[in-house]
Design an enzyme around this catalytic site. Structure first.
Site, short mmCIF file in Angstrom:
data_model
loop_
_atom_site.label_atom_id
_atom_site.label_comp_id
_atom_site.label_asym_id
_atom_site.label_seq_id
_atom_site.Cartn_x
_atom_site.Cartn_y
_atom_site.Cartn_z
N LYS A 209 0.84 -1.20 0.00
CA LYS A 209 0.00 0.00 0.00
C LYS A 209 0.88 1.25 0.00
O LYS A 209 0.68 2.15 -0.79
CB LYS A 209 -0.92 -0.04 1.23
N GLU A 215 10.45 -4.85 4.46
CA GLU A 215 10.47 -6.25 4.01
C GLU A 215 10.19 -6.34 2.51
O GLU A 215 10.89 -7.02 1.77
CB GLU A 215 9.39 -7.06 4.76
N GLY A 278 -4.77 -1.73 4.97
CA GLY A 278 -4.02 -2.90 4.47
C GLY A 278 -4.74 -4.21 4.76
O GLY A 278 -4.89 -5.08 3.90
N ARG A 279 -5.21 -4.36 5.99
CA ARG A 279 -5.84 -5.63 6.38
C ARG A 279 -7.28 -5.76 5.85
O ARG A 279 -7.94 -6.75 6.12
CB ARG A 279 -5.80 -5.78 7.90
N GLU A 364 -4.74 -6.29 14.80
CA GLU A 364 -4.18 -5.00 14.39
C GLU A 364 -5.29 -3.94 14.48
O GLU A 364 -5.03 -2.77 14.70
CB GLU A 364 -3.60 -5.07 12.97
N HIS A 395 -6.32 -32.79 17.99
CA HIS A 395 -5.24 -33.63 18.49
C HIS A 395 -4.10 -32.80 19.04
O HIS A 395 -2.99 -33.31 19.21
CB HIS A 395 -4.76 -34.56 17.37
N LYS A 527 9.54 -0.94 14.08
CA LYS A 527 10.10 -0.66 12.75
C LYS A 527 11.20 0.38 12.85
O LYS A 527 12.27 0.24 12.26
CB LYS A 527 9.02 -0.10 11.81
O1 F6P Z 1 3.29 -2.91 9.74
C1 F6P Z 1 1.94 -3.12 9.60
C2 F6P Z 1 1.45 -2.78 8.23
O2 F6P Z 1 1.41 -1.42 8.06
C3 F6P Z 1 0.10 -3.41 7.96
O3 F6P Z 1 -0.96 -2.64 8.44
C4 F6P Z 1 0.12 -3.55 6.49
O4 F6P Z 1 -0.86 -4.44 6.04
C5 F6P Z 1 1.53 -4.04 6.28
O5 F6P Z 1 2.30 -3.33 7.22
C6 F6P Z 1 2.10 -3.86 4.91
O6 F6P Z 1 2.05 -2.53 4.50
P1 F6P Z 1 2.22 -2.12 3.00
O7 F6P Z 1 1.12 -2.73 2.22
O8 F6P Z 1 2.19 -0.63 2.98
O9 F6P Z 1 3.57 -2.65 2.53
#
Ligand code: F6P
Length: 563
Positions: A209, A215, A278-279, A364, A395, A527
């Site tokens: 987003k 990452e 995002g979620r 979140e 189980h 972060k």
């Molecule tokens: O660190 C949490 C977050 O901001 C989430 O809310 C989001 O879904 C995820 O990181 C990834 O964010 P982006 O889509 O901006 O890479």
């Protein structure tokens, strides 16, 4: 409109619930015996979902008080504000309009003078046209070969939704293309997912987003190097890097300028909007990998399912409103019966990533200690969601749910029709394995609700030789709350309904607590510190000295042992 949250604990309904909770002695056996219509009365349909709340620890008075609580805190008004596109994400000053992503094309929803439905459908058409080209082979890699693997690079909401839905809808996928998902910055993730791929037939979708996530950008760069190195090593390509990147990389983001800066052709970028969290974004262009896997028609059915649940949530009186009732029950369990966790137990292997998806959606969203006006919350918020598919969980951890000392409310999810109907031929008989599977679903919720008394244990002969201790160990107290959710089959539409159901459950709880369920400031500190600590990890002494003693010692350990 910035409305001050109502303190739920100050309402008459909350006081009534506290009274009902005081000395509460649930008695599902007694309640069912006294009310032959309990199951019928507490079962509700929402779109294709058939939801039985009757094995919950609720009485009509509790439900009435919960509904009164919802009205008291203004759930209905806030729900309308969300659907209308008001800026209810107060701390980020944004509208919350994931529900607009699934509005039909002829709907209208104006936000700041723009009909967002037109924009949504333009973006969908763009994504669908691209998905069709990849699926048909019209889109090729730089050497002219068709795409066989799509790798989505993203994390959090830019990963969990697409992976979960890709897994859930496995029977609907094209066999021509496999999707893989790289999310973790642990280099193992990229290394293993790329290991056996052919660069000439691989397409990367960088999904972010913000297009600023460490990452995702790191993994995107790793994948770009992997692509270029391997194309050259195979001597199948000798052109400019940009040319290869343009054919093997597309992006999904709200930050199209950053996409261009990364070197991805803006023509191959799929946009969405800051009013999609995002979620809450699996149904936006973040679902591009899914659209390629299942195709536009199925994706449209998926959106239709979500919209059907939106309509149910928006238009059904709270007394019969399934997401609202489930959210309110969670309030009852968490705030009045001290349940700190909530299990989601799909009796569907295809939903094996659903609990992980729900963890981000719910935790979140609702793991907050301040309300939307900045004041402290007035009661516990956000329970821990967790789960695994049945029967595997049976189980592993069901022991604690059946006989432990914690209340663990659990949602059981099952489908009447299996995706893969298999028969077990055994001892001259043929058994429908799905029926065996569902027998476990029915048995578990029954055992949890009604348990087994000491007398029943003794009547089975247990304890006769070994004494009373063995009897006590074999007693099941019962009165363990469950909700059973059934549907005819796990279709794209039903998956959409399930997702929207939990979105609205999460919303309901957030409104009761007065919190902004759409920001996520709690993920920021870690972060920030990771960026600060990174030089220390690489040997910068000054940065190391700036750390606390524990962190410094751990970094020392790492540096001593790193080969
Ligand atoms: O660190 C949490 C977050 O901001 C989430 O809310 C989001 O879904 C995820 O990181 C990834 O964010 P982006 O889509 O901006 O890479």
């Amino acid at each position: 409109m910035h409305v001050t949250p109502v303190d739920p604990t100050g309402t008459a309904a909350w006081r009534r619930l506290a009274e009902l909770a005081d000395g509460f002695a649930p008695d599902l056996r007694g309640w069912f015996a006294a009310d032959p219509e309990r199951a019928e009365r507490l079962t509700f349909d929402a779109a294709d979902l058939h939801v039985d709340l009757s094995k919950g620890l609720v009485t009509p008075e509790i439900l009435d008080a919960l509904v009164e609580l919802a009205r008291g805190v203004g759930l209905e008004e806030r729900r309308e504000a969300m659907f209308r596109g008001e800026r209810i994400n107060v701390t980020e000053n944004r509208a919350v309009l994931h529900t607009a992503l699934r509005l039909p094309e002829d709907a209208t929803l104006e936000v700041d003078g723009v009909n967002v439905v037109t924009e949504v459908h333009q973006a969908l058409r763009h994504m669908f046209a691209f998905a069709e080209r990849v699926r048909s082979g019209a889109w090729t890699g730089v050497t002219g070969r068709r795409i066989r693997t799509v790798v989505n690079i993203g994390i959090g909401g830019s990963d969990l939704g697409p992976v979960m839905a890709y897994e859930a809808l496995a029977p609907y996928r094209t066999p021509e293309i496999e999707c893989r998902f790289i999310s973790n910055i642990d280099p193992t993730d990229a290394a293993r997912k790329l290991a056996d791929l052919d660069p000439t037939t691989t397409l990367f979708i960088v999904s972010s987003k913000t297009f600023a996530t460490l990452e995702t950008l790191t993994n995107a760069r790793l994948c770009r190097s992997w692509l270029l190195d391997n194309l050259r090593a195979q001597r199948v390509f000798s052109g400019e890097d940009d040319e290869a990147v343009a054919k093997h990389f597309v992006a999904v983001s709200t930050a199209l300028d950053k996409v261009a800066a990364f070197g991805i052709d803006p023509a191959n970028a799929f946009g969405f909007w800051d009013w999609v969290g995002g979620r809450y974004s699996v149904d936006s262009t973040i679902g591009t990998s899914l659209a390629i896997a299942i195709g536009p028609e199925r994706f449209t059915e998926f959106l239709g399912g979500m919209h059907a649940m939106d309509q149910h949530f928006r238009g059904t009186p709270l007394e019969r409103n399934v997401p609202a009732l489930m959210g309110l029950l969670n309030i009852w369990y968490g705030n009045f019966l001290d349940a700190g966790t909530h299990a989601v137990l799909p009796y569907s292997q295809l939903l094996h990533r659903f609990p992980a998806y729900l963890q981000q959606l719910t935790m979140e969203s609702n793991g907050k200690s301040v309300r939307w006006d900045g004041s402290p919350v007035t009661t516990h918020t956000g329970e821990v969601f967790w789960g695994e598919p049945g029967t595997n969980g049976q189980h592993a951890f069901y022991q604690l749910i059946h006989q432990g000392t914690h209340v663990v409310p659990a949602d059981f999810i099952a489908f009447a029709n299996p995706a893969y109907p298999l028969k077990d031929a055994h001892d001259g008989r043929s058994t429908d394995v799905h029926e065996l599977f569902l027998s476990n679903f029915f048995a578990q919720t029954r055992a949890l609700a009604f348990g087994k008394t000491a007398d029943e244990v003794r009547a089975e002969g247990a304890g006769a030789d070994q004494g009373e201790a063995i009897v006590a160990a074999r007693v099941f107290p019962g009165n363990r709350p469950t909700t059973s959710i059934m549907a005819p089959a796990l279709t794209p539409a039903v998956l959409g309904q399930l997702i929207a159901l939990y979105e609205h459950i999460t919303f309901t709880q957030g409104v009761v607590w007065g919190i902004d369920s759409f920001d996520q400031w709690g993920v920021e500190l870690g972060k920030q510190l990771a960026l600060q600590i990174s030089p220390a990890v690489s040997g910068d002494e000054r940065a190391a000295r700036a750390q606390d003693p524990s962190t410094r010692a751990l970094i020392d350990y790492y540096r001593t042992h790193r080969k």
